[in-house]
Design a protein around this motif. Structure first.
Motif, mmCIF file in Angstrom:
data_model
loop_
_atom_site.group_PDB
_atom_site.id
_atom_site.type_symbol
_atom_site.label_atom_id
_atom_site.label_comp_id
_atom_site.label_asym_id
_atom_site.label_seq_id
_atom_site.Cartn_x
_atom_site.Cartn_y
_atom_site.Cartn_z
ATOM 1 N N MET A 106 3.262 -16.739 -0.601
ATOM 2 C CA MET A 106 2.352 -15.629 -0.339
ATOM 3 C C MET A 106 3.097 -14.488 0.351
ATOM 4 S SD MET A 106 -1.444 -15.869 1.213
ATOM 5 C CE MET A 106 -1.100 -16.087 2.935
ATOM 6 N N ILE A 107 2.873 -13.285 -0.131
ATOM 7 C CA ILE A 107 3.483 -12.111 0.484
ATOM 8 C C ILE A 107 2.357 -11.230 1.025
ATOM 9 C CG2 ILE A 107 5.000 -10.134 0.136
ATOM 10 C CD1 ILE A 107 5.972 -11.539 -2.443
ATOM 11 N N GLU A 108 2.501 -10.860 2.290
ATOM 12 C CA GLU A 108 1.485 -9.982 2.878
ATOM 13 C C GLU A 108 2.126 -8.718 3.442
ATOM 14 O OE1 GLU A 108 -1.453 -12.559 5.368
ATOM 15 O OE2 GLU A 108 0.392 -13.680 5.004
ATOM 16 N N PHE A 109 1.608 -7.583 3.025
ATOM 17 C CA PHE A 109 1.979 -6.314 3.650
ATOM 18 C C PHE A 109 0.942 -6.040 4.735
ATOM 19 C CE2 PHE A 109 5.136 -4.265 0.811
ATOM 20 C CZ PHE A 109 5.118 -5.157 -0.234
ATOM 21 N N LYS A 110 1.398 -5.819 5.970
ATOM 22 C CA LYS A 110 0.445 -5.558 7.044
ATOM 23 C C LYS A 110 0.718 -4.181 7.647
ATOM 24 C CE LYS A 110 -1.665 -9.684 7.968
ATOM 25 N NZ LYS A 110 -1.635 -10.960 8.690
ATOM 26 N N ASP A 111 -0.164 -3.248 7.365
ATOM 27 C CA ASP A 111 -0.060 -1.883 7.912
ATOM 28 C C ASP A 111 1.354 -1.336 7.752
ATOM 29 O OD1 ASP A 111 -2.699 -2.168 8.799
ATOM 30 O OD2 ASP A 111 -1.973 -3.198 10.615
ATOM 31 N N VAL A 112 1.918 -1.532 6.562
ATOM 32 C CA VAL A 112 3.324 -1.159 6.388
ATOM 33 C C VAL A 112 3.461 0.348 6.157
ATOM 34 C CG1 VAL A 112 5.341 -1.389 4.906
ATOM 35 C CG2 VAL A 112 4.016 -3.410 5.530
ATOM 36 N N ILE A 113 4.350 0.948 6.942
ATOM 37 C CA ILE A 113 4.632 2.382 6.809
ATOM 38 C C ILE A 113 6.125 2.531 6.600
ATOM 39 C CG2 ILE A 113 4.753 4.578 8.058
ATOM 40 C CD1 ILE A 113 2.175 3.781 9.460
ATOM 41 N N LYS A 114 6.505 3.365 5.636
ATOM 42 C CA LYS A 114 7.923 3.689 5.495
ATOM 43 C C LYS A 114 8.092 5.191 5.558
ATOM 44 C CE LYS A 114 12.214 3.775 4.843
ATOM 45 N NZ LYS A 114 13.153 3.206 5.836
ATOM 46 N N GLU A 115 8.845 5.620 6.559
ATOM 47 C CA GLU A 115 9.212 7.031 6.628
ATOM 48 C C GLU A 115 10.703 7.131 6.416
ATOM 49 O OE1 GLU A 115 8.005 8.999 10.209
ATOM 50 O OE2 GLU A 115 5.883 8.847 9.684
ATOM 51 N N TYR A 116 11.130 7.941 5.459
ATOM 52 C CA TYR A 116 12.566 8.140 5.261
ATOM 53 C C TYR A 116 13.102 9.031 6.374
ATOM 54 C CZ TYR A 116 12.688 5.724 0.822
ATOM 55 O OH TYR A 116 12.661 4.748 -0.130
ATOM 56 N N PRO A 117 14.407 8.987 6.592
ATOM 57 C CA PRO A 117 14.975 9.759 7.711
ATOM 58 C C PRO A 117 14.588 11.232 7.658
ATOM 59 C CG PRO A 117 16.634 8.313 6.772
ATOM 60 C CD PRO A 117 15.408 8.171 5.916
ATOM 61 N N ASN A 118 14.312 11.771 6.463
ATOM 62 C CA ASN A 118 13.931 13.178 6.396
ATOM 63 C C ASN A 118 12.460 13.401 6.755
ATOM 64 O OD1 ASN A 118 12.635 12.139 4.196
ATOM 65 N ND2 ASN A 118 13.715 13.376 2.675
ATOM 66 N N GLY A 119 11.789 12.316 7.214
ATOM 67 C CA GLY A 119 10.418 12.467 7.658
ATOM 68 C C GLY A 119 9.392 12.219 6.564
ATOM 69 N N PHE A 120 9.870 12.041 5.318
ATOM 70 C CA PHE A 120 8.953 11.835 4.206
ATOM 71 C C PHE A 120 8.346 10.441 4.279
ATOM 72 C CE2 PHE A 120 7.995 10.502 -0.132
ATOM 73 C CZ PHE A 120 7.159 11.536 -0.531
ATOM 74 N N ARG A 121 7.012 10.383 4.185
ATOM 75 C CA ARG A 121 6.343 9.092 4.294
ATOM 76 C C ARG A 121 6.098 8.563 2.876
ATOM 77 N NH1 ARG A 121 1.692 7.413 8.588
ATOM 78 N NH2 ARG A 121 3.323 8.017 10.043
ATOM 79 N N ALA A 122 6.930 7.632 2.442
ATOM 80 C CA ALA A 122 6.870 7.150 1.057
ATOM 81 C C ALA A 122 5.832 6.054 0.900
ATOM 82 C CB ALA A 122 8.242 6.645 0.625
ATOM 83 N N VAL A 123 5.627 5.255 1.956
ATOM 84 C CA VAL A 123 4.596 4.222 1.928
ATOM 85 C C VAL A 123 3.752 4.412 3.174
ATOM 86 C CG1 VAL A 123 4.126 1.764 2.074
ATOM 87 C CG2 VAL A 123 5.939 2.592 0.578
ATOM 88 N N ASP A 124 2.442 4.486 2.964
ATOM 89 C CA ASP A 124 1.586 4.875 4.070
ATOM 90 C C ASP A 124 0.519 3.810 4.295
ATOM 91 O OD1 ASP A 124 0.424 6.248 6.047
ATOM 92 O OD2 ASP A 124 -0.212 7.980 4.830
ATOM 93 N N ASN A 125 0.728 3.030 5.345
ATOM 94 C CA ASN A 125 -0.289 2.080 5.759
ATOM 95 C C ASN A 125 -0.731 1.137 4.632
ATOM 96 O OD1 ASN A 125 -1.264 1.472 8.182
ATOM 97 N ND2 ASN A 125 -3.276 2.421 7.861
ATOM 98 N N LEU A 126 0.225 0.440 4.109
ATOM 99 C CA LEU A 126 -0.050 -0.438 2.973
ATOM 100 C C LEU A 126 -0.486 -1.810 3.456
ATOM 101 C CD1 LEU A 126 0.064 -0.846 -0.114
ATOM 102 C CD2 LEU A 126 2.426 -1.571 0.175
ATOM 103 N N ASN A 127 -1.634 -2.257 2.962
ATOM 104 C CA ASN A 127 -2.098 -3.615 3.221
ATOM 105 C C ASN A 127 -2.329 -4.275 1.874
ATOM 106 O OD1 ASN A 127 -2.632 -4.197 6.186
ATOM 107 N ND2 ASN A 127 -3.458 -2.132 5.906
#
Ligand SMILES: Nc1ncnc2c1ncn2[C@@H]1O[C@H](COP(=O)(O)OP(=O)(O)O)[C@@H](O)[C@H]1O
Ligand SMILES: [Mg+2]
Lengths: 554, 379
Positions: free
Chosen positions: B1-22
């Motif tokens: 089982m794989i769970e994403f919990k409130d996952v956020i990814k911001e690249y160093p340039n500040g770009f938010r590529a993944v926003d609060n993924l559950n």
């Protein structure tokens, strides 16, 4: 699809055993050259001088030249071989043996020579580098004694200053006592036309002296019949000069030998291969063996079998052939004589071709080892994530290294580390770094991002990615850089002569300064051959080291 | 089982590529990540095996946060296949598939067996292709090797980033089908990235639709088609979503069994009567003994009073659909003939039922039935 490219060749008809043919041709060529007797007419005498007693036959137009010293035919079996007299001799000693005289003649600064059964110790006065003195004396010693050259070693004495020691692995040094002899058997010519079709010496005499009408050559005498109108005194003087000029110095007969010379300074690895001066195996037998070996490889190993061993056989055999030819002094004498028939100087005073070539190779190999290790290190470093910012800096530095003329680098460094071998190496490193660094970077960057990504995604560590993925895929480009660097290096290393590093630049430099064209070629031809050989060897290595999967074209 | 919990990814340039993924991916399921280009699918996928670091939140694998493992150790337990395949060109096919097992220090005998098994499984004959190099294979073959390599050390989890993206549509369809067959056997937990909605519907047990780094809808393919949450989803799955749904249902699940049929040799009256009973405009002719479909007759021909032999059209295969075809294929046959009802035959050519336009329409409009139909199909 490219499957056809890797499938085994269906028959031999499509592919010829070119390499075996090459060796066959080489064999024939070497055999043909080996049967030649090449004679050089040179002012330089090998052993002593010639002298004649001249007498006129009463009532006839005849002069009799009786040989009182020296011999004409180099290579004629000496009649007596004697131990070299031992003792300590200084310049001008009445009782100094011929061997000592030859050495005193070869170098003015020799003060004293001590001859023992198996060693000859030479003490000199000049400020010349010991290495140079040694290489200059080596050949006269070889020529003056009757021992085989392979048994003689020359070393700079560790115990005493300015002393060179020659020793033999034979039981003792011997020399050949040549019985004065003009020719081996009696030759009789009763007209000029007969003489013109006769032996070398007969042809030479009639060509050089017009009044000669008949000739009789005996082992120790020369009987000349002359035209009545000839003035006796000038004729006698002229003939004496002619006879002095006729001095066969080099002979290729009976054939070329495998590994003809031992360079003293070649790096240890290669020294094993070239230590024996003359192995006793005629070169054409070796090339004949290679015909068999290559033929065997051709019929046994099918195409596509990219066996490392086969490539190494190719590389080693070509190297041996090359080195043997490079070391064959009489052959070089003959080549230079053929190009410059009138040149008075063909023999370089500081050494032989093989010695220069060995110094050259040492210079190139030493600098290349530094170039390759530094170049790979720099190239790998600046392609790592963490050091990528240094990429422009490294690029500029290596580019700069190649832009600044080599001589300028040496000039800048000379005050700091002086002249000689190391400054030349440093200059060569600075000059040769660019292709290696550039190609290492290009090679690693040619590995596609997705390949590295999948390698990482599978769980390879950075080190595993470098060694198992980036290097193998980049190997071909990196090898090409190394090859370029080394071939350029061979050319650039000739400039080392200007800073006293030795090498093939020495004959070139002295040829230029003394305006002896022969010396220029003595350096240039082997340097060119060395570059071609290196290119060939590294080209083969490139093929061997490139993983098979990358050789498939898409 | 794989769970994403409130996952956020911001690249160093500040770009938010993944926003609060559950997101939860259950064992043995294929979870398809889909969305327009640049919506963060690849980023989300690569955070699972830590090729990209999570900025905030966490990803749990079987309940354990994935940053508790050394990245290399973690990656060796997770299969990874990408669109560009990334086979190592200097290694043979066998060596490529053996990469992860070798990293895990398996013994060579076991590796050899495993590699040949996997190559067989993906349809690459190891004795023919095993010692070739990647460049000697076609694109489709390379993709298969890529899948075999991802399965190398039998990892429970697989990450696949558009693994069939680089091949032509026909090859892709074959690869998709074969991969589903493999999945039936190996039952991995898979995150599968694609931008092709048809692929998503075909491959996915569940589909996660992303938009600008956010999860818009996470549902089974059928629910996604039947109940798009908003206009974005509706637009993304396409105006033809009803047709797409028909893809998900087999003919067998959508057919009616009671169709007008008469044995060969029936009189014109019998034929007309049969059509009347079924309120149909055509009747199927079957072989009396075997039940095989032989042809059909149309009402107009029957009523014209011609001889029975002239009334019957003997061309059963041109009008019939197979039981295991999709409902969409049945629709296609219905549209190309002027039938109310298209006959369904089994593998032996026996008439087993029929599909009508009306029936298909009912199915498309009533989601519950489809879910049931699809479940039946899947198990
Ligand atoms: N290293 C990065 N730095 C900044 N932005 C990035 C980086 N990698 C990807 N992005 C951006 O993040 C977004 C999502 O990328 P990605 O996950 O690759 O999208 P996709 O859904 O097409 O796979 C894109 O807009 C992309 O431009
Ligand atoms: Mg992507």
């Amino acid at each position: 699809m490219s499957q056809a490219k890797t499938a085994p060749a269906p028959g031999f008809g499509q592919r010829l055993p070119y390499i075996a043919l090459f060796w066959l041709l080489t064999t024939l060529l070497i055999y043909a050259v080996g049967q030649q007797t090449v004679t050089l007419h040179d002012q330089e005498k090998f052993i002593g001088d010639f002298d004649f007693a001249v007498e006129q036959v009463e009532g006839e137009n005849r002069l009799i030249f009786s040989l009182t010293a020296g011999t004409f035919l180099y290579g004629v079996t000496p009649e007596v071989i004697l131990p070299v007299p031992t003792g300590r001799f200084s310049r001008g000693d009445e009782n100094a043996p011929q061997v000592a005289d030859v050495l005193f003649d070869a170098l003015d600064s020799i003060r004293e020579i001590t001859i023992e059964a198996r060693t000859i110790t030479v003490v000199y006065d000049s400020d010349m580098e010991a290495e140079q003195v040694r290489s200059r004396l080596r050949r006269p010693v070889n020529n003056a004694v009757a021992n085989d050259r392979g048994t003689i070693t020359a070393e700079v004495s560790q115990a005493a200053e300015k002393t060179i020691e020659f020793s033999t692995s034979d039981d003792r040094f011997r020399y050949a006592q040549y019985q004065p002899a003009l020719v081996e058997s009696i030759e009789e010519y009763d007209s000029r036309t007969a003489a013109e079709a006769g032996s070398d010496l007969a042809r030479f005499i009639v060509a050089e002296s017009r009044p000669v009408e008949s000739l009789r050559l005996e082992p120790t005498r020369l009987v000349v019949g002359y035209a009545e109108s000839a003035a006796l005194e000038p004729l006698a003087r002229n003939l004496r000069e002619i006879l002095n000029d006729f001095h066969p110095r080099a002979s290729l007969a009976p054939d070329l030998w495998l590994l003809t010379a031992a360079p003293e300074i070649i790096p240890p690895l290669l020294a094993i291969a070239v230590e024996p001066l003359k192995t006793g195996v005629p070169l054409f037998l070796f090339t004949l063996l290679m015909v068999a070996v290559e033929g065997g490889i051709f019929f046994v190993a099918r195409e596509g079998k990219n066996s490392l061993l086969i490539h190494l056989v190719h590389i080693a055999s070509v190297f041996l052939l090359f080195w043997s030819i490079l070391g064959h002094e009489p052959l070089w004498d003959a080549i230079l004589h053929a190009i410059f028939p009138t040149s008075a100087q063909l023999v370089h005073p500081q050494g032989t071709v093989i010695v220069f070539a060995a110094q050259h190779l040492e210079l190139v190999l030493t600098s290349s080892i530094y170039i390759i290790s530094t170049g790979l290190f720099l190239g790998v470093m600046v392609t790592r994530e963490n050091f990528r910012e240094f990429l422009p800096l490294v690029n500029n530095v290596v580019n700069g290294g190649q832009t600044v003329p080599t001589l300028a680098i040496v000039a800048i460094m000379a005050p700091i580390i002086g002249l000689g071998f190391m400054p030349a190496v440093v200059a060569l490193i600075a000059y040769g770094l660019l292709p290696v660094v550039r190609n290492t970077i290009a090679g690693i960057e040619s590995v596609s991002v997705s390949i590295v990504d999948s390698a990482r995604g599978m769980g390879m560590t950075s080190q595993q990615i470098l060694l198992r993925t980036e290097f193998p895929i980049a190997s071909r480009i990196i090898m090409a850089g190394i090859r370029t660097s080394m071939v350029i290096n061979i050319g650039t290393a000739t400039l080392g002569a200007f800073v006293g590093s030795g090498g093939l630049g020495i004959p070139i430099a002295s040829g230029l300064s003394m305006t002896v064209d022969a010396f220029i070629l003595l350096g240039a031809i082997p340097a060119a051959l060395l570059a071609i050989l290196t290119d060939y060897v590294l080209g083969r290595l490139e093929v061997v080291l490139t993983p098979r999967g990358l050789l498939i074209e898409t | 089982m794989i769970e994403f919990k409130d996952v956020i990814k911001e690249y160093p340039n500040g770009f938010r590529a993944v926003d609060n993924l559950n997101l939860t991916v259950h064992d043995g399921e294929i979870c398809v990540l889909i969305g327009p280009s640049g919506c963060g699918k690849t980023t989300a996928l690569r955070m699972v095996n830590r090729l990209i670091d999570v900025t905030r939140g966490e990803i749990l694998i079987d309940g354990q946060p994935n940053d508790e493992f050394e990245p290399e150790i973690l990656r060796r337990q997770i299969g990874y296949a990408i669109q560009q395949i990334g086979l190592l060109p200097h290694m043979t096919i066998r060596d490529n598939v053996a990469i992860v097992p070798r990293l895990l220090d398996w013994d060579e005998d076991r590796i050899r067996q495993r590699v040949d098994l996997l190559l067989d499984m993906v349809g690459i004959d190891p004795s023919i292709h095993g010692d070739k190099y990647p460049r000697q294979l076609s694109g489709g073959q390379q993709q298969r090797v890529g899948v075999a390599r991802a399965l190398g050390a039998d990892p429970p989890l697989m990450l696949m980033d558009e693994p069939f993206g680089a091949v032509d549509p026909i090859t892709r369809a074959i690869l998709q089908e074969e991969f589903l067959q493999i999945q039936q056997e190996v039952s991995k937990t898979i995150i599968f990235v694609t931008h092709d909605i048809d692929e998503a519907i075909y491959m996915g047990d569940r589909i996660a639709l992303l938009r600008a780094g956010r999860l818009v809808q996470y549902d089974s393919p059928d629910d996604l088609l039947a109940k798009p949450r908003d206009d974005f989803v509706r637009e993304f799955v396409g105006a033809d979503r009803s047709l797409k749904r028909l893809h998900l249902i087999s003919v067998k699940d959508s057919m009616i069994n009671n169709v007008p049929r008469c044995a060969q040799g029936a009189s014109l009256d019998e034929l007309a009567q049969c059509m009347d009973e079924h309120r149909a405009n055509n009747v199927f002719i079957i072989d009396e003994n075997s039940g095989k479909l032989l042809g059909w007759a149309e009402r107009s021909a029957v009523e014209s009073g011609a001889a029975p032999e002239e009334v019957i059209n003997y061309a059963p295969t041109s009008i019939a659909v197979a039981e295991d075809a999709t409902a969409r294929e049945a629709l296609s046959v219905l549209l190309s003939h002027s039938f109310d009802l298209t006959p369904v035959i089994d593998a032996n050519g026996i008439l087993t039922g029929g599909v009508s336009i009306q029936r298909l329409q009912d199915l498309v409009e009533a989601p519950g039935i489809h879910a049931a139909a699809q479940r039946e199909r899947g198990q």
